[in-house]
Scaffold this active site. Structure first.
Site, PDB file in Angstrom:
ATOM      1  N   GLU A   1      17.027  -7.874 -31.377  1.00  0.00           N
ATOM      2  CA  GLU A   1      15.640  -7.041 -30.486  1.00  0.00           C
ATOM      3  C   GLU A   1      16.059  -6.322 -29.419  1.00  0.00           C
ATOM      4  O   GLU A   1      16.535  -6.517 -28.588  1.00  0.00           O
ATOM      5  CB  GLU A   1      15.692  -8.780 -29.571  1.00  0.00           C
ATOM      6  CG  GLU A   1      14.338  -9.316 -29.681  1.00  0.00           C
ATOM      7  CD  GLU A   1      13.999 -10.242 -28.424  1.00  0.00           C
ATOM      8  OE1 GLU A   1      14.989 -10.143 -27.489  1.00  0.00           O
ATOM      9  OE2 GLU A   1      14.082 -11.244 -29.327  1.00  0.00           O
TER      10      GLU A   1
ATOM     11  N   ASP B   1      18.482  -9.663 -24.341  1.00  0.00           N
ATOM     12  CA  ASP B   1      18.662  -8.770 -22.416  1.00  0.00           C
ATOM     13  C   ASP B   1      19.918  -9.925 -21.365  1.00  0.00           C
ATOM     14  O   ASP B   1      19.354  -9.523 -21.012  1.00  0.00           O
ATOM     15  CB  ASP B   1      17.745  -8.416 -22.009  1.00  0.00           C
ATOM     16  CG  ASP B   1      16.339 -10.274 -22.656  1.00  0.00           C
ATOM     17  OD1 ASP B   1      17.556 -11.335 -22.006  1.00  0.00           O
ATOM     18  OD2 ASP B   1      15.274  -9.980 -22.037  1.00  0.00           O
TER      19      ASP B   1
ATOM     20  N   HIS C   1      13.357 -27.070 -17.168  1.00  0.00           N
ATOM     21  CA  HIS C   1      14.995 -25.851 -17.593  1.00  0.00           C
ATOM     22  C   HIS C   1      16.259 -26.629 -16.989  1.00  0.00           C
ATOM     23  O   HIS C   1      16.292 -26.902 -15.283  1.00  0.00           O
ATOM     24  CB  HIS C   1      14.730 -24.348 -16.714  1.00  0.00           C
ATOM     25  CG  HIS C   1      16.427 -23.463 -16.757  1.00  0.00           C
ATOM     26  ND1 HIS C   1      17.194 -23.394 -16.327  1.00  0.00           N
ATOM     27  CD2 HIS C   1      16.207 -22.704 -17.781  1.00  0.00           C
ATOM     28  CE1 HIS C   1      18.163 -22.914 -17.007  1.00  0.00           C
ATOM     29  NE2 HIS C   1      17.504 -22.405 -17.811  1.00  0.00           N
TER      30      HIS C   1
ATOM     31  N   HIS D   1      11.191 -20.630 -15.862  1.00  0.00           N
ATOM     32  CA  HIS D   1      12.710 -20.447 -15.825  1.00  0.00           C
ATOM     33  C   HIS D   1      12.808 -19.395 -14.444  1.00  0.00           C
ATOM     34  O   HIS D   1      14.183 -19.069 -14.192  1.00  0.00           O
ATOM     35  CB  HIS D   1      13.879 -20.689 -16.123  1.00  0.00           C
ATOM     36  CG  HIS D   1      13.627 -19.223 -17.467  1.00  0.00           C
ATOM     37  ND1 HIS D   1      12.953 -19.801 -18.332  1.00  0.00           N
ATOM     38  CD2 HIS D   1      14.626 -18.842 -17.661  1.00  0.00           C
ATOM     39  CE1 HIS D   1      13.264 -18.940 -19.050  1.00  0.00           C
ATOM     40  NE2 HIS D   1      13.963 -17.994 -18.564  1.00  0.00           N
TER      41      HIS D   1
ATOM     42  N   GLU E   1      17.408  -9.031 -16.772  1.00  0.00           N
ATOM     43  CA  GLU E   1      16.529  -8.647 -18.294  1.00  0.00           C
ATOM     44  C   GLU E   1      16.845  -7.780 -18.596  1.00  0.00           C
ATOM     45  O   GLU E   1      17.453  -6.575 -19.995  1.00  0.00           O
ATOM     46  CB  GLU E   1      16.054  -9.784 -18.704  1.00  0.00           C
ATOM     47  CG  GLU E   1      17.028 -10.971 -18.832  1.00  0.00           C
ATOM     48  CD  GLU E   1      16.701 -11.906 -17.708  1.00  0.00           C
ATOM     49  OE1 GLU E   1      15.591 -11.534 -16.597  1.00  0.00           O
ATOM     50  OE2 GLU E   1      17.095 -12.743 -17.547  1.00  0.00           O
TER      51      GLU E   1
ATOM     52  N   ARG F   1      14.166 -15.798 -12.878  1.00  0.00           N
ATOM     53  CA  ARG F   1      14.830 -15.420 -11.683  1.00  0.00           C
ATOM     54  C   ARG F   1      13.942 -15.231 -10.479  1.00  0.00           C
ATOM     55  O   ARG F   1      13.458 -15.014  -9.257  1.00  0.00           O
ATOM     56  CB  ARG F   1      15.842 -14.422 -11.858  1.00  0.00           C
ATOM     57  CG  ARG F   1      17.416 -15.174 -11.991  1.00  0.00           C
ATOM     58  CD  ARG F   1      18.044 -14.256 -12.244  1.00  0.00           C
ATOM     59  NE  ARG F   1      19.399 -14.283 -11.938  1.00  0.00           N
ATOM     60  CZ  ARG F   1      20.386 -15.663 -12.500  1.00  0.00           C
ATOM     61  NH1 ARG F   1      19.535 -15.193 -13.925  1.00  0.00           N
ATOM     62  NH2 ARG F   1      21.287 -15.653 -12.514  1.00  0.00           N
TER      63      ARG F   1
END
Ligand code: UD1
Ligand code: UDP
Length: 370
Positions: free
Chosen positions: A120, A98, A240, A207, A134, A209
């Site tokens: 996936e 994604d 990250h 991590h 995503e 958004r």
């Protein structure tokens, strides 16, 4: 017999980890000619994965810029990938999951009349903005794809609900294949030298958004509050490389001796440290698939998940990103042995570690019929 030319395109750490076993299988199988393209959406974090799987991409688009926008990732990937697709003329382009690299690669393949295999496929929250971007990246890739490698029956069902009736194979998740390359009983990492062997370890990552800013700060404060009350706990947090994440993590957790903030780990280190941990707290997608196989409870630092199988199995619990709920759920998991037992003994719903073989066989059958 003519070989099937498969171009695998990926650019971030999680895509690399879950495409690693597929790329390795393609390279070792006479039916296929494998071409690997890294978009370079991640630089250092993808290189760690390529090193572990000993993959040397044939092309590197090197797109990463500090603080890159979604539009820049998508546009640069497309403009740099198109001439390679036109030159190589693959029979099929394989993308994973994604990310914006995956979406841009799928769209480039479609614009050039090249078939698309989606590894996936079919995971859904059905919520446009969670995870962002995503969820829509994955739906749009599914709209473009010809072959769907669905990790579970639930994801296959989601594909049918999205009007994709053909080309679906249930494969298991290649994340479980990757564990065969990484888990090692005799594993030791230097970070473990800093930890009292009698202490319990929490492994933390964050991590996404939608968690940037306040939600991330609230979550860290809640975890710090609970951990500081229990001197037998230590937290390993491989942070990250995004400065938006590092700044908040360092400001809130940086000076606490119970928290070990370290650079991102390569996947061998990360998987083995997970298997030595008491529990995991994370907003990661991949971690939600790996932890059930390693029998580690995960408090998922998100309001939604496209991986409901792990919640139904009992390994994952969605705890969101608000102070009170995160603190309450962590306290409960630490203090209630029955809850811990139940979460850690759940069955892994993500397959048997042979997803890559099923993906290759499905591509070969498709090629024979076309
Ligand atoms: C991306 C994916 C996300 C995935 C995550 C895995 C999209 C839109 N997002 O998000 O789905 O969960 O990867 O980690 O595709 N950086 C470095 N070095 C690196 C990697 C990142 O310095 O090796 C820094 C750069 O400043 C970069 C920033 O992190 O601009 C953000 O990277 P980006 O790929 O845009 O976002 P992620 O949050 O990593
Ligand atoms: N991971 C890793 N090193 C780390 C943190 C995570 O190798 O320091 C692995 C983890 O095992 C999983 C993947 O990276 O396979 C998850 O990546 P991430 O959380 O960045 O992305 P997501 O899965 O959320 O898209």
């Amino acid at each position: 017999m003519r070989k099937i030319k498969v171009m695998s395109v990926f650019g971030t750490r999680p895509e690399g980890i879950k495409m690693g076993p597929v790329v390795r299988a393609l390279a070792e199988d006479d039916r296929f000619l494998s071409v690997v393209v890294s978009t370079g959406q991640h630089a250092e974090m993808l290189q760690q994965v390529l090193d572990v799987f000993a993959i040397r991409p044939d092309y590197d688009l090197k797109i990463m810029k500090p603080g890159q926008s979604l539009t820049a990732i998508t546009m640069t990937t497309m403009s740099r990938l198109e001439p390679i697709v036109q030159k190589e003329k693959p029979d099929i382009v394989l993308v994973h999951g994604d990310t914006s690299s995956a979406y841009a690669a799928a769209l480039t393949a479609f614009y050039n009349h090249v078939a698309i295999g989606h590894v996936e496929a079919g995971l859904r929250t059905w919520n446009k903005y969670s995870p962002y971007p995503e969820e829509m990246n994955r739906q749009m890739i599914d709209d473009l794809a010809d072959l769907y490698f669905a990790p579970t029956a639930t994801s296959a069902h989601n594909l049918r609900l999205s009007n994709h009736q053909q080309g679906i194979t249930i494969t298991g998740n290649t994340a479980i294949d990757a564990l065969h390359y990484t888990i090692n009983e005799d594993y030791h990492h230097d970070v473990l030298n800093e930890i009292d062997p009698h202490h319990r370890i929490i492994l933390l990552t964050m991590h996404r958004r939608e968690n940037w800013g306040m939600p991330m700060a609230e979550t860290f404060k809640a975890i710090k509050h609970v951990v500081d009350q229990r001197p037998d706990l230590e937290v390993i947090y491989p942070v990250h490389l995004n400065p938006k994440v590092r700044d908040v993590a360092n400001a809130i957790l940086g000076n606490d001796p119970q928290f070990h903030l370290i650079d991102p780990l390569d996947v061998v280190d990360f998987h083995n440290l997970m298997s030595k941990s008491l529990l995991v707290m994370s907003d990661s997608g991949g971690v939600q698939e790996e932890a059930p196989a390693l029998h580690k409870p995960v408090l998922v630092l998100r309001d939604t998940t496209e991986r409901p199988e792990g919640v139904e199995a009992g390994t994952l619990k969605l705890v969101g990103n608000h102070y009170d709920e995160v603190a309450a759920q962590l306290t409960s998991l630490l203090d209630d042995p029955a809850e811990y037992q139940q979460m850690s003994q759940a069955q892994n719903p993500y397959g048997d570690g042979h997803a890559s073989e099923r993906i290759l066989d499905a591509i070969a059958s498709w090629a024979a019929a076309n």
